[in-house]
Design a protein around this motif. Sequence first.
Motif, PDB file in Angstrom:
ATOM      1  N   ASN A  62      43.545  41.247  75.175  1.00 14.62           N
ATOM      2  CA  ASN A  62      42.825  39.979  75.049  1.00 14.62           C
ATOM      3  C   ASN A  62      41.373  40.055  75.511  1.00 14.62           C
ATOM      4  O   ASN A  62      40.790  39.047  75.905  1.00 14.62           O
ATOM      5  CB  ASN A  62      43.546  38.847  75.794  1.00 14.62           C
ATOM      6  N   ILE A  63      40.772  41.235  75.475  1.00 13.39           N
ATOM      7  CA  ILE A  63      39.359  41.411  75.821  1.00 13.39           C
ATOM      8  C   ILE A  63      38.671  42.108  74.653  1.00 13.39           C
ATOM      9  O   ILE A  63      39.108  43.168  74.208  1.00 13.39           O
ATOM     10  CB  ILE A  63      39.185  42.216  77.119  1.00 13.39           C
ATOM     11  N   PHE A  64      37.574  41.488  74.164  1.00 15.63           N
ATOM     12  CA  PHE A  64      36.869  41.997  72.997  1.00 15.63           C
ATOM     13  C   PHE A  64      35.386  42.148  73.300  1.00 15.63           C
ATOM     14  O   PHE A  64      34.809  41.339  74.038  1.00 15.63           O
ATOM     15  CB  PHE A  64      37.055  41.046  71.806  1.00 15.63           C
ATOM     16  N   LEU A  65      34.783  43.177  72.714  1.00 16.85           N
ATOM     17  CA  LEU A  65      33.350  43.400  72.819  1.00 16.85           C
ATOM     18  C   LEU A  65      32.732  43.115  71.454  1.00 16.85           C
ATOM     19  O   LEU A  65      33.068  43.759  70.466  1.00 16.85           O
ATOM     20  CB  LEU A  65      33.047  44.841  73.240  1.00 16.85           C
ATOM     21  N   CYS A  66      31.839  42.123  71.408  1.00 19.47           N
ATOM     22  CA  CYS A  66      31.152  41.750  70.175  1.00 19.47           C
ATOM     23  C   CYS A  66      29.683  42.139  70.333  1.00 19.47           C
ATOM     24  O   CYS A  66      29.047  41.776  71.327  1.00 19.47           O
ATOM     25  CB  CYS A  66      31.248  40.254  69.929  1.00 19.47           C
ATOM     26  N   THR A  67      29.157  42.856  69.356  1.00 19.79           N
ATOM     27  CA  THR A  67      27.771  43.305  69.443  1.00 19.79           C
ATOM     28  C   THR A  67      27.033  43.030  68.143  1.00 19.79           C
ATOM     29  O   THR A  67      27.617  43.114  67.066  1.00 19.79           O
ATOM     30  CB  THR A  67      27.691  44.815  69.740  1.00 19.79           C
ATOM     31  N   PRO A  68      25.737  42.722  68.224  1.00 20.50           N
ATOM     32  CA  PRO A  68      24.929  42.580  67.010  1.00 20.50           C
ATOM     33  C   PRO A  68      24.587  43.960  66.459  1.00 20.50           C
ATOM     34  O   PRO A  68      24.954  44.985  67.052  1.00 20.50           O
ATOM     35  CB  PRO A  68      23.675  41.854  67.519  1.00 20.50           C
ATOM     36  N   ASP A  69      23.869  43.999  65.351  1.00 18.78           N
ATOM     37  CA  ASP A  69      23.562  45.276  64.712  1.00 18.78           C
ATOM     38  C   ASP A  69      22.614  46.144  65.525  1.00 18.78           C
ATOM     39  O   ASP A  69      22.520  47.339  65.296  1.00 18.78           O
ATOM     40  CB  ASP A  69      23.007  45.058  63.306  1.00 18.78           C
ATOM     41  N   SER A  70      21.918  45.592  66.508  1.00 23.46           N
ATOM     42  CA  SER A  70      20.988  46.376  67.315  1.00 23.46           C
ATOM     43  C   SER A  70      21.688  47.187  68.399  1.00 23.46           C
ATOM     44  O   SER A  70      21.074  48.023  69.045  1.00 23.46           O
ATOM     45  CB  SER A  70      19.941  45.453  67.950  1.00 23.46           C
ATOM     46  N   VAL A  71      22.981  46.937  68.604  1.00 27.15           N
ATOM     47  CA  VAL A  71      23.753  47.652  69.615  1.00 27.15           C
ATOM     48  C   VAL A  71      24.830  48.462  68.918  1.00 27.15           C
ATOM     49  O   VAL A  71      25.563  47.941  68.075  1.00 27.15           O
ATOM     50  CB  VAL A  71      24.401  46.660  70.621  1.00 27.15           C
ATOM     51  N   GLU A  72      24.925  49.723  69.262  1.00 30.34           N
ATOM     52  CA  GLU A  72      25.923  50.597  68.650  1.00 30.34           C
ATOM     53  C   GLU A  72      27.040  50.850  69.646  1.00 30.34           C
ATOM     54  O   GLU A  72      26.796  51.162  70.806  1.00 30.34           O
ATOM     55  CB  GLU A  72      25.276  51.925  68.265  1.00 30.34           C
ATOM     56  N   ILE A  73      28.279  50.710  69.197  1.00 27.33           N
ATOM     57  CA  ILE A  73      29.440  50.990  70.028  1.00 27.33           C
ATOM     58  C   ILE A  73      29.897  52.401  69.703  1.00 27.33           C
ATOM     59  O   ILE A  73      30.136  52.728  68.542  1.00 27.33           O
ATOM     60  CB  ILE A  73      30.582  49.984  69.762  1.00 27.33           C
ATOM     61  N   GLN A  74      30.043  53.220  70.747  1.00 23.19           N
ATOM     62  CA  GLN A  74      30.454  54.596  70.532  1.00 23.19           C
ATOM     63  C   GLN A  74      31.711  54.870  71.341  1.00 23.19           C
ATOM     64  O   GLN A  74      31.803  54.480  72.506  1.00 23.19           O
ATOM     65  CB  GLN A  74      29.337  55.538  70.972  1.00 23.19           C
ATOM     66  N   GLY A  75      32.699  55.505  70.746  1.00 21.10           N
ATOM     67  CA  GLY A  75      33.945  55.832  71.425  1.00 21.10           C
ATOM     68  C   GLY A  75      34.994  54.753  71.227  1.00 21.10           C
ATOM     69  O   GLY A  75      34.736  53.703  70.652  1.00 21.10           O
ATOM     70  N   THR A  76      36.195  55.034  71.712  1.00 18.27           N
ATOM     71  CA  THR A  76      37.300  54.080  71.601  1.00 18.27           C
ATOM     72  C   THR A  76      38.060  54.035  72.918  1.00 18.27           C
ATOM     73  O   THR A  76      38.007  54.959  73.722  1.00 18.27           O
ATOM     74  CB  THR A  76      38.284  54.489  70.486  1.00 18.27           C
ATOM     75  N   ILE A  77      38.772  52.952  73.113  1.00 21.97           N
ATOM     76  CA  ILE A  77      39.644  52.799  74.266  1.00 21.97           C
ATOM     77  C   ILE A  77      41.045  52.569  73.719  1.00 21.97           C
ATOM     78  O   ILE A  77      41.261  51.641  72.939  1.00 21.97           O
ATOM     79  CB  ILE A  77      39.204  51.610  75.149  1.00 21.97           C
ATOM     80  N   THR A  78      41.969  53.409  74.107  1.00 18.65           N
ATOM     81  CA  THR A  78      43.334  53.276  73.614  1.00 18.65           C
ATOM     82  C   THR A  78      44.138  52.412  74.577  1.00 18.65           C
ATOM     83  O   THR A  78      43.864  52.359  75.779  1.00 18.65           O
ATOM     84  CB  THR A  78      44.013  54.655  73.480  1.00 18.65           C
ATOM     85  N   ASP A  79      45.142  51.739  74.038  1.00 15.44           N
ATOM     86  CA  ASP A  79      46.020  50.911  74.866  1.00 15.44           C
ATOM     87  C   ASP A  79      46.910  51.809  75.731  1.00 15.44           C
ATOM     88  O   ASP A  79      47.439  52.817  75.256  1.00 15.44           O
ATOM     89  CB  ASP A  79      46.904  50.022  73.985  1.00 15.44           C
ATOM     90  N   MET A  80      47.105  51.429  76.987  1.00 12.03           N
ATOM     91  CA  MET A  80      47.952  52.202  77.877  1.00 12.03           C
ATOM     92  C   MET A  80      49.414  52.124  77.437  1.00 12.03           C
ATOM     93  O   MET A  80      50.172  53.056  77.647  1.00 12.03           O
ATOM     94  CB  MET A  80      47.791  51.702  79.310  1.00 12.03           C
ATOM     95  N   VAL A  81      49.801  51.041  76.798  1.00 13.29           N
ATOM     96  CA  VAL A  81      51.178  50.879  76.342  1.00 13.29           C
ATOM     97  C   VAL A  81      51.481  51.936  75.276  1.00 13.29           C
ATOM     98  O   VAL A  81      52.565  52.528  75.275  1.00 13.29           O
ATOM     99  CB  VAL A  81      51.396  49.454  75.778  1.00 13.29           C
ATOM    100  N   ASN A  82      50.542  52.214  74.386  1.00 14.66           N
ATOM    101  CA  ASN A  82      50.746  53.191  73.332  1.00 14.66           C
ATOM    102  C   ASN A  82      50.826  54.609  73.894  1.00 14.66           C
ATOM    103  O   ASN A  82      51.511  55.469  73.346  1.00 14.66           O
ATOM    104  CB  ASN A  82      49.633  53.119  72.297  1.00 14.66           C
ATOM    105  N   ASP A  83      50.130  54.903  74.997  1.00 15.24           N
ATOM    106  CA  ASP A  83      50.140  56.237  75.570  1.00 15.24           C
ATOM    107  C   ASP A  83      51.482  56.545  76.265  1.00 15.24           C
ATOM    108  O   ASP A  83      51.923  57.681  76.299  1.00 15.24           O
ATOM    109  CB  ASP A  83      49.024  56.394  76.610  1.00 15.24           C
TER     110      ASP A  83
END
Length: 140
Positions: A117-138
């Motif tokens: 239930n936590i989201f990161l929203c960014t405009p086009d001037s900000v680049e998101i790099q990498g991913t975060i996996t759910d601990m439940v899936n691991d």
Amino acid sequence: MGVMNRFMNFLGLQEEEEIIEREQAYDTNGEPEEHAGEVRKVKNNVVSLHSQKTSKLVLCEPRNYEETQDIADHLRMRKGVLVNLQRVRPEQAMRIVDFLSGTVYALNGAISKVGPNIFLCTPDSVEIQGTITDMVNDNA
């Protein structure tokens, strides 16, 4: 150029225009010499490369759907927003994510889930790099 034209040019309300200036240069004897008119272009759309020194990330924890407009306004002002939806009902959280997804799409930005239930929203001037996996899936 008249005072009104200079004022409009200063405010950026006029397009690019050519300004012809005649300058007088003085020779070594102190007598003025006239040179041919010098043409120079004034561009009103000059942008400093260092105009935006710091990027801001806004933390939001909406308690109802009506606060979603404020989050969208932050995105329109080119600020990244971290949205915590843990204090809203699941059906409202879905509506908020749907609204923010449309806002981010319209601004050519990105939205990423960074936790439950936590989201990161960014405009086009900000680049998101990498991913975060759910601990439940691991753990599965």
